[in-house]
Design a protein around this motif. Structure first.
Motif, PDB file in Angstrom:
ATOM      1  N   UNK A 139       0.852  -1.193  -0.012  1.00  0.00           N
ATOM      2  CA  UNK A 139      -0.003  -0.136   0.126  1.00  0.00           C
ATOM      3  C   UNK A 139       1.056   1.234  -0.132  1.00  0.00           C
ATOM      4  N   UNK A 140       1.922   1.155   0.647  1.00  0.00           N
ATOM      5  CA  UNK A 140       2.821   2.440   0.890  1.00  0.00           C
ATOM      6  C   UNK A 140       3.516   2.663  -0.481  1.00  0.00           C
ATOM      7  N   UNK A 141       3.943   1.549  -1.025  1.00  0.00           N
ATOM      8  CA  UNK A 141       4.752   1.456  -2.485  1.00  0.00           C
ATOM      9  C   UNK A 141       3.853   1.966  -3.508  1.00  0.00           C
ATOM     10  N   UNK A 142       2.668   1.829  -3.606  1.00  0.00           N
ATOM     11  CA  UNK A 142       1.812   1.988  -4.567  1.00  0.00           C
ATOM     12  C   UNK A 142       1.381   3.610  -4.303  1.00  0.00           C
ATOM     13  N   UNK A 143       1.159   3.980  -2.986  1.00  0.00           N
ATOM     14  CA  UNK A 143       0.923   5.177  -2.804  1.00  0.00           C
ATOM     15  C   UNK A 143       2.163   6.351  -3.171  1.00  0.00           C
ATOM     16  N   UNK A 144       3.312   5.881  -2.640  1.00  0.00           N
ATOM     17  CA  UNK A 144       4.304   6.756  -2.771  1.00  0.00           C
ATOM     18  C   UNK A 144       5.013   6.694  -4.195  1.00  0.00           C
ATOM     19  N   UNK A 145       4.650   5.768  -5.140  1.00  0.00           N
ATOM     20  CA  UNK A 145       5.109   5.991  -6.549  1.00  0.00           C
ATOM     21  C   UNK A 145       3.839   6.769  -7.166  1.00  0.00           C
ATOM     22  N   UNK A 146       2.593   6.970  -6.619  1.00  0.00           N
ATOM     23  CA  UNK A 146       1.855   7.652  -7.245  1.00  0.00           C
ATOM     24  C   UNK A 146       1.755   9.342  -6.776  1.00  0.00           C
ATOM     25  N   UNK A 147       2.476   9.493  -5.611  1.00  0.00           N
ATOM     26  CA  UNK A 147       3.116  10.617  -5.226  1.00  0.00           C
ATOM     27  C   UNK A 147       4.317  11.140  -5.980  1.00  0.00           C
ATOM     28  N   UNK A 148       5.429  10.394  -6.350  1.00  0.00           N
ATOM     29  CA  UNK A 148       6.381  10.511  -7.136  1.00  0.00           C
ATOM     30  C   UNK A 148       5.797  11.005  -8.513  1.00  0.00           C
ATOM     31  N   UNK A 149       4.853  10.237  -9.062  1.00  0.00           N
ATOM     32  CA  UNK A 149       4.285  10.535 -10.392  1.00  0.00           C
ATOM     33  C   UNK A 149       3.847  12.009 -10.473  1.00  0.00           C
ATOM     34  N   UNK A 150       3.167  12.480  -9.547  1.00  0.00           N
ATOM     35  CA  UNK A 150       2.472  13.667  -9.375  1.00  0.00           C
ATOM     36  C   UNK A 150       3.745  14.773  -9.534  1.00  0.00           C
ATOM     37  N   UNK A 151       4.994  14.415  -8.744  1.00  0.00           N
ATOM     38  CA  UNK A 151       5.978  15.252  -8.773  1.00  0.00           C
ATOM     39  C   UNK A 151       5.787  16.140  -7.557  1.00  0.00           C
TER      40      UNK A 151
END
Length: 153
Positions: A139-151
């Motif tokens: 769950x953390x990994x998926x959310x963190x990657x979405x945060x990175x995607x947004x910049x």
């Protein structure tokens, strides 16, 4: 104002000034009984707001709950207290100006999420982990990657 040290009912205001962000008044008080000094803050409340929880329970809006959640999310992040106070005051203003006597807790949570997203990405992820009830590392990994995607920084 009741003294927090001896519970005496009367205290005298010794000094009164606006807070740093001009959203409240800071008052230094002295107990007339024990002489102890303490500080109180006075804030404007536009209207009485009721928060509707997920389980349909209702409770009065409490700014201190947002302050505590934001403080936990931002712990050891080096963010100035003034910025945290501004974030919480902004959320409180949004809630009060919605024009509704009842506000879903989810809407307040989303406001906090958005404010933290703009303030600090680690605090944003910390808050999201509790708010969105992460149960495993994925769950953390998926959310963190979405945060990175947004910049978000």
């Amino acid at each position: 104002m009741r003294c927090p040290f001896c519970a005496h009912d009367d205290s005298q205001v010794k000094d009164s000034r606006p807070s740093e962000d001009n959203t409240s008044i800071r008052r230094r008080r002295q107990c007339e009984s024990c002489g102890a000094r303490f500080t109180t803050f006075e804030r404007v409340q536009l209207r009485e707001i009721t928060v509707v929880k997920k389980d349909e329970k209702r409770e009065s809006f409490d700014r201190s709950k947002i302050e505590a959640s934001v403080a936990i999310a931002c712990r050891k992040r080096g963010i100035a207290q003034e910025r945290l106070d501004q974030l919480v005051s902004g959320i409180q203003r949004q809630v009060e100006t919605m024009g509704e006597p009842e506000v879903p807790a989810q809407a307040i949570g989303e406001m906090v999420m958005e404010g933290l997203r703009q303030l600090d990405s680690v605090a944003y992820i910390r808050f999201a982990s509790v708010y969105r009830d992460f149960t495993e590392a994925r769950d953390f990994e998926e959310f963190a990657s979405s945060v990175r995607d947004v910049g978000v920084s």
